[in-house]
Design a protein around this motif. Sequence first.
Motif, PDB file in Angstrom:
ATOM      1  N   THR A  52       0.829  -1.194   0.000  1.00 36.64           N
ATOM      2  CA  THR A  52       0.000   0.000   0.000  1.00 36.64           C
ATOM      3  C   THR A  52       0.867   1.250   0.000  1.00 36.64           C
ATOM      4  OG1 THR A  52      -1.873   1.096   1.083  1.00 36.64           O
ATOM      5  CG2 THR A  52      -0.165   0.179   2.517  1.00 36.64           C
ATOM      6  N   SER A  53       0.253   2.368   0.343  1.00 40.38           N
ATOM      7  CA  SER A  53       0.897   3.674   0.242  1.00 40.38           C
ATOM      8  C   SER A  53       1.829   3.953   1.419  1.00 40.38           C
ATOM      9  CB  SER A  53      -0.198   4.745   0.182  1.00 40.38           C
ATOM     10  OG  SER A  53       0.342   6.026   0.120  1.00 40.38           O
ATOM     11  N   GLY A  54       2.802   4.868   1.187  1.00 42.56           N
ATOM     12  CA  GLY A  54       3.610   5.435   2.258  1.00 42.56           C
ATOM     13  C   GLY A  54       4.499   4.442   2.972  1.00 42.56           C
ATOM     14  N   THR A  55       4.782   4.748   4.236  1.00 47.05           N
ATOM     15  CA  THR A  55       5.646   3.878   5.034  1.00 47.05           C
ATOM     16  C   THR A  55       4.988   2.535   5.314  1.00 47.05           C
ATOM     17  OG1 THR A  55       4.833   5.046   6.988  1.00 47.05           O
ATOM     18  CG2 THR A  55       6.979   5.698   6.138  1.00 47.05           C
ATOM     19  N   ALA A  56       3.670   2.480   5.227  1.00 45.81           N
ATOM     20  CA  ALA A  56       2.991   1.185   5.356  1.00 45.81           C
ATOM     21  C   ALA A  56       3.415   0.257   4.221  1.00 45.81           C
ATOM     22  CB  ALA A  56       1.477   1.376   5.351  1.00 45.81           C
ATOM     23  N   GLY A  57       3.620   0.829   3.022  1.00 50.99           N
ATOM     24  CA  GLY A  57       4.105   0.029   1.911  1.00 50.99           C
ATOM     25  C   GLY A  57       5.495  -0.516   2.174  1.00 50.99           C
ATOM     26  N   VAL A  58       6.367   0.298   2.766  1.00 56.16           N
ATOM     27  CA  VAL A  58       7.706  -0.159   3.139  1.00 56.16           C
ATOM     28  C   VAL A  58       7.603  -1.268   4.194  1.00 56.16           C
ATOM     29  CG1 VAL A  58       9.913   0.516   4.146  1.00 56.16           C
ATOM     30  CG2 VAL A  58       8.708   2.090   2.616  1.00 56.16           C
TER      31      VAL A  58
END
Length: 216
Positions: A52-58
């Motif tokens: 997903t988007s942002g640091t959640a994706g990381v």
Amino acid sequence: MADQQSAQKRRLGFYSLDPARHTKMEDAQGLFISAMVAALGLYFLSQAGFLTSGTAGVAFLLHYAFDIPFGVLFFVVNLPFYYLSFKRLGLGFSFKTFIAILMVSFITELERKFIVIQHLDPFWAALLGGILIGFGLLGLYRHRASLGGIGILAIYIQDRFKIPAGLVQLGFDLCVMAAAFFVVSPMTVLWSLLSAVVLNLLLTINHRSDRYIAVR
């Protein structure tokens, strides 16, 4: 009688008569509900094996690569961004963001004990996951909080340079998706990209710093 009840509610902090300010009670319920909605979106994506988007994706990338619990990674990945949050956006924003991240990290891990999904269509998972996370972020933004990381940077850039927060996040997400090709299948990346586009378009269309500004 009505005036007395209204005065009592104001004293207890249930609501603010000033539309540009939030009471502590309003902030508390806003942060909790927004965290619940965002965590549900993240749970759908995790069950489908998407990013997903942002640091959640990381955090998802690291979760799939090293099998470390997503909630733990999501909390840790956001730690370096608190300095920027404190320096640029203030103690109030930083504290509420810390609480929001803590709640989302905990709730996302907890949900598997209450929700068991036997079948989840990838298109529906990507669409619904992006929408839920987007609505959760909108709620947090309206209470001067975020889900950390790029969200903090995006809010700062929007406030400072008037570049929509959604576009800032979308640029970062493209980098995350490019890295994802080394960890997950190309089809998973495409579904994840759909979710990120839905999320960021929702933010770009619905969140403007000059349309809704509330502080405490």
